[in-house]
Design a protein around this motif. Structure first.
Motif, PDB file in Angstrom:
ATOM      1  N   LEU A 274       0.827  -1.207   0.000  1.00 27.71           N
ATOM      2  CA  LEU A 274       0.000   0.000   0.000  1.00 27.71           C
ATOM      3  C   LEU A 274       0.864   1.260   0.000  1.00 27.71           C
ATOM      4  O   LEU A 274       0.597   2.214  -0.754  1.00 27.71           O
ATOM      5  N   ILE A 275       1.900   1.272   0.829  1.00 31.00           N
ATOM      6  CA  ILE A 275       2.775   2.445   0.893  1.00 31.00           C
ATOM      7  C   ILE A 275       3.468   2.681  -0.448  1.00 31.00           C
ATOM      8  O   ILE A 275       3.533   3.819  -0.944  1.00 31.00           O
ATOM      9  N   TYR A 276       3.974   1.620  -1.046  1.00 27.83           N
ATOM     10  CA  TYR A 276       4.649   1.732  -2.350  1.00 27.83           C
ATOM     11  C   TYR A 276       3.675   2.212  -3.417  1.00 27.83           C
ATOM     12  O   TYR A 276       4.026   3.021  -4.292  1.00 27.83           O
ATOM     13  N   ASP A 277       2.438   1.758  -3.338  1.00 24.82           N
ATOM     14  CA  ASP A 277       1.408   2.176  -4.295  1.00 24.82           C
ATOM     15  C   ASP A 277       1.094   3.660  -4.132  1.00 24.82           C
ATOM     16  O   ASP A 277       1.082   4.429  -5.097  1.00 24.82           O
ATOM     17  N   VAL A 278       0.863   4.090  -2.887  1.00 25.12           N
ATOM     18  CA  VAL A 278       0.478   5.477  -2.634  1.00 25.12           C
ATOM     19  C   VAL A 278       1.610   6.442  -2.976  1.00 25.12           C
ATOM     20  O   VAL A 278       1.401   7.474  -3.617  1.00 25.12           O
ATOM     21  N   LEU A 279       2.811   6.106  -2.557  1.00 25.59           N
ATOM     22  CA  LEU A 279       3.932   7.030  -2.731  1.00 25.59           C
ATOM     23  C   LEU A 279       4.442   7.096  -4.159  1.00 25.59           C
ATOM     24  O   LEU A 279       4.808   8.175  -4.646  1.00 25.59           O
ATOM     25  N   ALA A 280       4.491   5.957  -4.845  1.00 22.54           N
ATOM     26  CA  ALA A 280       5.164   5.939  -6.145  1.00 22.54           C
ATOM     27  C   ALA A 280       4.449   5.144  -7.216  1.00 22.54           C
ATOM     28  O   ALA A 280       5.016   4.928  -8.286  1.00 22.54           O
ATOM     29  N   GLY A 281       3.194   4.722  -6.971  1.00 26.41           N
ATOM     30  CA  GLY A 281       2.505   3.939  -7.993  1.00 26.41           C
ATOM     31  C   GLY A 281       3.302   2.727  -8.406  1.00 26.41           C
ATOM     32  O   GLY A 281       3.430   2.411  -9.589  1.00 26.41           O
TER      33      GLY A 281
ATOM     34  N   ARG B 154       5.040  11.723  -8.688  1.00 24.97           N
ATOM     35  CA  ARG B 154       4.313  11.657  -7.423  1.00 24.97           C
ATOM     36  C   ARG B 154       5.286  11.483  -6.262  1.00 24.97           C
ATOM     37  O   ARG B 154       5.163  12.155  -5.231  1.00 24.97           O
ATOM     38  N   LEU B 155       6.279  10.607  -6.434  1.00 23.69           N
ATOM     39  CA  LEU B 155       7.260  10.397  -5.373  1.00 23.69           C
ATOM     40  C   LEU B 155       8.090  11.657  -5.139  1.00 23.69           C
ATOM     41  O   LEU B 155       8.423  11.982  -3.995  1.00 23.69           O
TER      42      LEU B 155
END
Length: 299
Positions: free
Chosen positions: A195-202, A209-210
């Motif tokens: 989830l964190i990897y998705d939210v921060l950097a897709g 975004r990152l």
């Protein structure tokens, strides 16, 4: 980008995700195909046989609803502006099939195969119910699509499908945890990392975004440093009468980008220890940022 989970979709779902609703008409391969002219609706039909339709056929502006074309070979077909709702393509093989401006709503392609196909993954919408009951269906579908996109060098489609594949793998973890296939703590930790990897950097496909999150976090740390150690910073060899937010930002970005202190340095034990911790954390963060750039632009 849309999550692809069908949020906001008004299409009704099949009662059983692997079987058509009601009592559909059974169509054998040797029988004449139903009309598929522009504007036609093909509904409540279960097609049986080895191959679906003749090669080089072009189908335009047809709506398929509650239709099963499972375990069949679809070869050299072109669909344009067609809609597929509550359809089943489980186990089917798509070879040289193109879908242009089509829509797939709650359509199951479990264990389907794709070879030399054109299908925009952003046109696929699946209801949230799939997350609970059948997350493995989109997992296998996107996995097959990824293989097709890689072979065909459809890089933009590959990126979109890979994001969806990783999201559905995360949703599948819920089922694996409930069924006991994965222990709760490792499963929840894997979900959180995903989830964190998705939210921060897709998942590595959204470096802009990152970068935005990086600037936000660095500014937040600058504000925190200003509050905690702003009075402990020495500028050009002297301690200012009052802490400066500009000096705190300059100092923080110097540390977090691993450029060095320049003219602003810490001058208390706590400030020095905090600086060491922030510098070590920044090395890890910048390593992640660099890996995302490499993945996105040098793949």
């Amino acid at each position: 980008m849309d999550t692809g989970d069908g949020s906001g979709s008004n299409a009704a779902m099949l009662t059983n995700l692997f079987r058509l609703d009601g009592t559909p008409k059974v169509h054998q391969q040797e029988e004449a195909m139903p009309s598929m002219s522009p504007g036609d609706d093909v509904t409540n039909i279960l097609f049986r046989g080895e191959q679906w339709y003749q090669p080089r056929k072009k189908i335009k502006k047809v709506t398929f609803r509650n239709v099963s074309i499972q375990n069949m070979d679809l070869f050299q077909l072109t669909f344009t502006e067609c809609t597929f709702e509550d359809c089943l393509f489980n186990g089917s093989r798509f070879r040289e099939v193109e879908f242009h401006k089509c829509r797939f709503v709650n359509t199951s392609m479990w264990k389907a195969k794709f070879e030399q196909c054109y299908l925009d993954p952003r046109t696929i919408r699946l209801d949230r119910r799939y997350r609970v009951e059948a997350a493995n269906v989109p997992v296998t579908m996107y996995q097959a699509l990824l293989s097709n996109y890689s072979n065909e060098r459809q890089d933009a489609f590959y990126a979109d499908a890979d994001i969806q594949f990783r999201r559905w793998k995360r949703y599948q973890l819920d089922w694996d945890i409930r069924s006991g296939k994965v222990d709760r703590m490792p499963g929840e930790w894997a979900k959180l990392k995903s989830l964190i990897y998705d939210v921060l950097a897709g998942y590595g496909y959204k470096p802009v975004r990152l970068f935005g999150f990086t600037i936000f976090f660095f500014l937040a740390i600058s504000l925190l440093n200003h509050l905690l150690i702003g009075a402990d910073l020495v500028v050009n060899g002297t301690r200012p009468a009052a802490p400066s937010i500009v000096d705190s930002i300059f100092y923080s970005f110097s540390v977090l980008t691993v450029l060095g202190f320049s003219t602003v340095v810490p001058d208390s034990p706590f400030a020095k220890m905090l600086t060491v911790f922030e510098a070590l954390a920044a090395i890890g963060w910048l390593s992640i940022f660099t890996s995302v750039l490499v993945k996105r632009f040098l793949r």
